[in-house]
Design a protein around this motif. Sequence first.
Motif, mmCIF file in Angstrom:
data_model
loop_
_atom_site.group_PDB
_atom_site.id
_atom_site.type_symbol
_atom_site.label_atom_id
_atom_site.label_comp_id
_atom_site.label_asym_id
_atom_site.label_seq_id
_atom_site.Cartn_x
_atom_site.Cartn_y
_atom_site.Cartn_z
ATOM 1 N N GLY A 1 103.420 35.473 34.597
ATOM 2 C CA GLY A 1 102.854 36.782 34.311
ATOM 3 C C GLY A 1 103.731 37.624 33.401
ATOM 4 N N GLY A 2 105.011 37.249 33.277
ATOM 5 C CA GLY A 2 105.917 37.957 32.385
ATOM 6 C C GLY A 2 106.303 39.349 32.833
ATOM 7 N N HIS A 3 106.441 39.554 34.136
ATOM 8 C CA HIS A 3 106.736 40.891 34.656
ATOM 9 C C HIS A 3 108.209 40.987 35.039
ATOM 10 C CE1 HIS A 3 102.470 41.596 34.535
ATOM 11 N NE2 HIS A 3 102.263 40.526 35.286
ATOM 12 N N LEU A 4 108.992 41.617 34.164
ATOM 13 C CA LEU A 4 110.444 41.668 34.344
ATOM 14 C C LEU A 4 110.886 42.335 35.649
ATOM 15 C CD1 LEU A 4 111.714 42.469 30.727
ATOM 16 C CD2 LEU A 4 111.514 40.258 31.869
ATOM 17 N N PRO A 5 110.324 43.506 36.010
ATOM 18 C CA PRO A 5 110.782 44.131 37.265
ATOM 19 C C PRO A 5 110.579 43.235 38.478
ATOM 20 C CG PRO A 5 109.544 45.704 35.934
ATOM 21 C CD PRO A 5 109.345 44.355 35.306
ATOM 22 N N ILE A 6 109.488 42.495 38.476
ATOM 23 C CA ILE A 6 109.227 41.612 39.615
ATOM 24 C C ILE A 6 110.164 40.413 39.583
ATOM 25 C CG2 ILE A 6 107.516 40.052 40.641
ATOM 26 C CD1 ILE A 6 105.400 42.096 39.936
ATOM 27 N N MET B 1 110.568 26.980 32.528
ATOM 28 C CA MET B 1 109.603 26.108 31.859
ATOM 29 C C MET B 1 108.239 26.784 31.781
ATOM 30 S SD MET B 1 109.085 23.150 30.377
ATOM 31 C CE MET B 1 110.049 21.738 30.927
ATOM 32 N N ASN B 2 107.870 27.509 32.830
ATOM 33 C CA ASN B 2 106.599 28.241 32.810
ATOM 34 C C ASN B 2 106.535 29.205 31.633
ATOM 35 O OD1 ASN B 2 105.783 26.970 35.140
ATOM 36 N ND2 ASN B 2 105.125 28.840 36.166
ATOM 37 N N ILE B 3 107.656 29.877 31.385
ATOM 38 C CA ILE B 3 107.703 30.820 30.258
ATOM 39 C C ILE B 3 107.540 30.069 28.943
ATOM 40 C CG2 ILE B 3 109.221 32.389 28.981
ATOM 41 C CD1 ILE B 3 110.374 33.229 31.716
ATOM 42 N N SER B 4 108.169 28.902 28.828
ATOM 43 C CA SER B 4 108.049 28.094 27.622
ATOM 44 C C SER B 4 106.613 27.606 27.415
ATOM 45 C CB SER B 4 108.990 26.879 27.687
ATOM 46 O OG SER B 4 110.336 27.288 27.771
ATOM 47 N N PHE C 1 103.664 29.138 28.927
ATOM 48 C CA PHE C 1 102.595 30.143 28.928
ATOM 49 C C PHE C 1 102.811 31.343 28.007
ATOM 50 C CE2 PHE C 1 102.271 28.243 33.268
ATOM 51 C CZ PHE C 1 101.046 27.623 33.089
ATOM 52 N N THR C 2 104.017 31.886 27.946
ATOM 53 C CA THR C 2 104.177 33.188 27.292
ATOM 54 C C THR C 2 105.184 33.224 26.150
ATOM 55 O OG1 THR C 2 105.925 33.931 28.826
ATOM 56 C CG2 THR C 2 103.619 34.316 29.485
ATOM 57 N N GLY C 3 106.243 32.448 26.235
ATOM 58 C CA GLY C 3 107.298 32.542 25.237
ATOM 59 C C GLY C 3 108.069 33.843 25.321
ATOM 60 N N ASP C 4 108.012 34.492 26.455
ATOM 61 C CA ASP C 4 108.628 35.807 26.649
ATOM 62 C C ASP C 4 110.155 35.684 26.672
ATOM 63 O OD1 ASP C 4 109.625 38.220 27.704
ATOM 64 O OD2 ASP C 4 107.787 38.576 28.844
ATOM 65 N N THR C 5 110.805 36.198 25.628
ATOM 66 C CA THR C 5 112.260 36.049 25.516
ATOM 67 C C THR C 5 113.008 36.914 26.529
ATOM 68 O OG1 THR C 5 112.275 37.734 23.772
ATOM 69 C CG2 THR C 5 112.165 35.423 23.085
ATOM 70 N N ALA C 6 112.475 38.089 26.828
ATOM 71 C CA ALA C 6 113.145 38.961 27.801
ATOM 72 C C ALA C 6 113.150 38.326 29.182
ATOM 73 C CB ALA C 6 112.453 40.323 27.841
ATOM 74 N N ALA C 7 112.001 37.758 29.577
ATOM 75 C CA ALA C 7 111.912 37.102 30.883
ATOM 76 C C ALA C 7 112.805 35.867 30.921
ATOM 77 C CB ALA C 7 110.469 36.721 31.180
#
Length: 336
Positions: A218-223, A246-249, A251-257
């Motif tokens: 989901g890419g939610h940093l606070p959580i 791996m999930n980030i890689s 689904f989202t590519g979110d660098t902060a997460a």
Amino acid sequence: MDPAGERQRSGVLTVGQVSHHSIELIWTREHGTDWTDPPENWTCFILEQKNNRKHTYKEIHKGYNTCFTVENLEPKTTYTFRLKVTWPSGQQHYYPSVSASTENEPLNGRNLHNAVLRSDELELRRVLQSIKVTVDVPDKLDFTPLMMAAMKGFTSGVQILVHHGADVNKRNRSGKDSLMLACFHGHLDVVRFLRSCGASWSSLDRSGCCALHWAAAGGHLPILQYLIQDGCEVDVQDGTSWTPLMNISVFTGDTAAASLLIKAGADVNVQDKDGKTPLMVAVLNNYDHLVKILLENGADPNIQNQSGVSAVEMAHAFERKNIISLLMDEESETSN
């Protein structure tokens, strides 16, 4: 036989049990029919229902019994009925009509789910206080009211449902619980409350994912930060050996997460069952910013998957020019 005497033996129409969709009608007979007699000697009863708009009656039942339940009625509606008796002598008689109203439709799971969907606290309390509704009743998709409230971020609704006994660890057919759903949809207040009520972040869905996997997807940093501080294992693996990184890689590519997980100790070179690394997947998805972060934190571009292919070879095969430049810079720095 005297028709008047026959009338005395057959009682008037009365109302029995009533529900929101049915009305029971009863009439009596002083002496039971002698069923050994031929049918032409039996007393016949015809029950009729009134059409209020047309002010006419239609037959809804004919037989020799002394009760009948009218089904499929509308809730909270008044209906009128009358009874016609035909004696063996051929004489007929209509008894006075009777009216009865069906009850209100009972509160049910649909009312509970609708209250959650509308984030209506008052209605939610009213339905739960009826004591006729199971608090964990699932909808057609197998989501309980608590799961729905968690997905919506309806924090007060979550609290009300738990207060009325909702199971915080109950899972649906796919194995997801309310905590996973709140993590994926980004509702930190709900996550905190569920954890305080005993919701387990180590619970796994049917694919082997836990709450941290879903927070990463989901890419939610606070959580993510809360779960890490709460003790979640950052390299926990699902059924295919995917970690939250791996999930980030995928689904989202979110660098902060990704940076948050790496800072917490996530292994950048972890491999799944097929030998893929987060870097390989980021290359395949063309997440060049994520590739840069992974390389900066020690991701090895030369690790091979089970087919003997590395991230470098994948980048060339799919002509990821930006990523090829990053990989070449990394090789140049390594050689120096």
